[in-house]
Design a protein around this motif. Structure first.
Motif, PDB file in Angstrom:
ATOM      1  N   ARG A  20       0.835  -1.206   0.000  1.00 58.97           N
ATOM      2  CA  ARG A  20       0.000   0.000   0.000  1.00 58.97           C
ATOM      3  C   ARG A  20       0.865   1.250   0.000  1.00 58.97           C
ATOM      4  N   LEU A  21       1.969   1.205   0.761  1.00 57.67           N
ATOM      5  CA  LEU A  21       2.879   2.347   0.793  1.00 57.67           C
ATOM      6  C   LEU A  21       3.494   2.576  -0.587  1.00 57.67           C
ATOM      7  N   ALA A  32       7.447   7.930  -0.700  1.00 58.50           N
ATOM      8  CA  ALA A  32       8.643   7.095  -0.829  1.00 58.50           C
ATOM      9  C   ALA A  32       9.797   7.613   0.024  1.00 58.50           C
ATOM     10  N   LYS A  33       9.622   8.760   0.622  1.00 52.11           N
ATOM     11  CA  LYS A  33      10.689   9.361   1.418  1.00 52.11           C
ATOM     12  C   LYS A  33      10.485   9.074   2.902  1.00 52.11           C
ATOM     13  N   ARG A  34      11.585   9.029   3.632  1.00 49.65           N
ATOM     14  CA  ARG A  34      11.581   8.880   5.094  1.00 49.65           C
ATOM     15  C   ARG A  34      10.840   7.625   5.551  1.00 49.65           C
ATOM     16  N   ILE A  35      10.949   6.556   4.764  1.00 50.73           N
ATOM     17  CA  ILE A  35      10.258   5.317   5.117  1.00 50.73           C
ATOM     18  C   ILE A  35      10.784   4.757   6.427  1.00 50.73           C
ATOM     19  N   GLY A  36      12.082   4.922   6.684  1.00 56.62           N
ATOM     20  CA  GLY A  36      12.664   4.407   7.921  1.00 56.62           C
ATOM     21  C   GLY A  36      11.971   4.935   9.163  1.00 56.62           C
ATOM     22  N   MET A  85       1.214  11.123  10.064  1.00 52.50           N
ATOM     23  CA  MET A  85       1.321   9.902   9.262  1.00 52.50           C
ATOM     24  C   MET A  85       1.418  10.171   7.767  1.00 52.50           C
ATOM     25  N   THR A  86       1.167  11.391   7.318  1.00 49.79           N
ATOM     26  CA  THR A  86       1.093  11.670   5.890  1.00 49.79           C
ATOM     27  C   THR A  86       2.074  12.766   5.473  1.00 49.79           C
ATOM     28  N   PRO A  87       2.550  12.722   4.215  1.00 51.93           N
ATOM     29  CA  PRO A  87       3.422  13.789   3.726  1.00 51.93           C
ATOM     30  C   PRO A  87       2.760  15.161   3.764  1.00 51.93           C
ATOM     31  N   THR A  88       1.460  15.231   3.468  1.00 54.37           N
ATOM     32  CA  THR A  88       0.788  16.530   3.499  1.00 54.37           C
ATOM     33  C   THR A  88       0.738  17.074   4.923  1.00 54.37           C
ATOM     34  N   GLY A  89       0.491  16.179   5.893  1.00 52.84           N
ATOM     35  CA  GLY A  89       0.530  16.610   7.285  1.00 52.84           C
ATOM     36  C   GLY A  89       1.910  17.081   7.685  1.00 52.84           C
ATOM     37  N   SER A  90       2.935  16.360   7.215  1.00 52.67           N
ATOM     38  CA  SER A  90       4.317  16.737   7.523  1.00 52.67           C
ATOM     39  C   SER A  90       4.661  18.108   6.947  1.00 52.67           C
TER      40      SER A  90
END
Length: 437
Positions: A20-21, A32-36, A85-90
């Motif tokens: 899903r990711l 795809a970024k900062r998956i770790g 949890m989301t890039p937009t939130g980040s």
């Protein structure tokens, strides 16, 4: 289901989560970024010993901003760790707290997945003295790991619809122990308080504080910026409306309504703001097929011939609301539950929405009863309502005043929430004694 079974299923489901990711990364490369970080690996350096606040995505991040600012003012020695949890939130978190006054005081990373070892690794690095979860983003292992470490946990601005309560109720073996570990559940309405108690929350830990979204403060500079921008566009008198936070399936309805409006108002301007950035390109193509469209992200001046302005930037929604005469709030023509109706109301804009508002039932009811909200079902009724507002300045003024009155009548939730958090920070946790770890 109990927590052990939940954890086992979570581990077994990791391949599906990875798939899903990957799918989301294909649609929105930022995934795809900062998956770790999602596994508590490669976390940024975090100053320990402060307050951890989790806001799952954009809406919760915006709602958390006044809380963060007030906590920083009251507890200058405590850093704030903000997770999402989301890039937009980040992106939104980083934009809100980009100023020099927040440097070294507000830190950010993704919240790791709800695996015991990932939660433990995150908490070992952050070492918060208080955990605050915004709204109803409940993760059993994160909550349990806090409890094991004696970290008080608050659920802030909590909401729980009847439908969600039924869903939680089906997993009572997991839900009840998790809710019993929360030290404060600051809910928006009495009905939601009763639902939390029924599901297993400790009665004395549930408090009705109201919604902190009513405590939204509009900076005067925002209004002046909007007025200046409309002046630069030569659109001071141009009929302008906004459709914000739209989902797939709503854009077509909004554009059909705009097509009807252009028959009576040839110079009408629609500001269309999709909810998710990964849809910006597709919605632009949809608009361009029938309308002269300008992208806000290009930074180009709006022309008199432009019929649609696509709001494809981050962090500008309030400015775009301020530019419009009236506002349609999306996520409501489809069964998504709606989005924050109070943002345009706080700006004095007449508010329109579809019928699906189950995420904001109390707020919608108050705005509706006050006469500050108009609900539509399709493109024709949407066009008719916008046309009416452009033709009836007295109706606009009446709705503007009603919306602001609702906002004012409900303010104070932030102060009540902060009082509850202060009790936890100062050790007023007598009910926590005897917790089963």
């Amino acid at each position: 289901m109990n927590r052990a079974l939940y954890t086992l299923l979570f581990h077994l489901g990791l391949p599906l989560i990875a798939g899903r990711l990957a799918w989301r990364a294909w649609r929105a490369p930022a995934y795809a970024k900062r998956i770790g970080e999602r596994f508590a690996l490669g976390l940024p350096a975090l100053q320990p010993g402060g307050i951890w606040i989790h806001a799952v995505s954009v809406g919760e991040s915006i709602a958390a901003a006044p809380l963060v600012r007030e906590l920083l003012r009251r507890y200058p020695a405590l850093p704030i760790t903000l997770t999402c949890m989301t890039p937009t939130g980040s992106e939104r978190i980083q934009a809100i707290f980009a100023g020099a006054e927040y440097r070294g005081r507000v830190q950010h990373c993704y919240l790791p997945y709800d695996l015991p070892w990932a939660a433990a690794r995150f908490l070992k690095q952050a070492q918060p003295v208080l955990a605050v979860i915004m709204e109803t983003e409940l993760w059993p292992n994160h909550i349990h790991q806090c409890t094991r470490r004696g970290i008080p946990i608050a659920l802030a601005n909590a909401r729980l619809s009847e439908r969600s309560a039924r869903g939680y109720g089906r997993f009572g073996g997991l839900t009840a122990p998790m809710l019993a570990e929360l030290d404060l559940i600051a809910v928006q309405t009495p009905a939601e308080a009763e639902r939390f108690r029924h599901l297993g929350a400790r009665s004395g830990c549930v408090e009705v504080t109201g919604s902190i979204k009513f405590d939204l403060i509009i900076e005067p500079s925002l209004i002046s910026r909007a007025e200046a921008l409309r002046g630069q566009w030569g659109a001071t008198q141009r009929p302008t409306w906004i459709a914000a936070s739209t989902h797939a399936g709503e854009d077509e309805v909004v554009l059909a309504a705009h097509r009807e409006l252009l028959k009576q108002w040839p110079d009408a301007l629609l500001i269309l703001v999709p909810r998710h950035p990964e849809r910006f390109a597709a919605v632009f193509e949809l608009c361009q097929a029938d309308f002269t469209t300008r992208r806000r992200s290009k930074g180009e001046p709006l022309l008199a011939s432009d019929q649609v302005l696509l709001g494809d930037t981050m962090g500008e929604l309030m400015l775009l609301y301020a530019l419009a005469d009236c506002a349609f709030v999306g996520g409501s023509l489809i069964a998504s539950g709606g989005h924050n109706l109070l943002e345009p109301a706080a700006l004095g804009k007449p508010v329109l929405s579809g019928p699906h508002l189950f995420n904001f039932l109390d707020i919608a009811a108050q705005l509706r009863e006050a006469g500050a909200l108009l609900e539509v079902a399709d493109a024709l009724s949407l066009a008719q309502c916008v046309d009416r507002l452009w033709r009836e300045p007295a109706t606009v003024e009446r709705m503007r005043a009603a919306g602001l009155a609702v906002m004012q009548a409900n303010q104070g939730a932030l102060a009540r929430l902060l009082a509850g958090l202060e009790r936890l920070l100062t050790g007023g946790q007598s009910e926590r004694a005897g917790h089963s770890l």
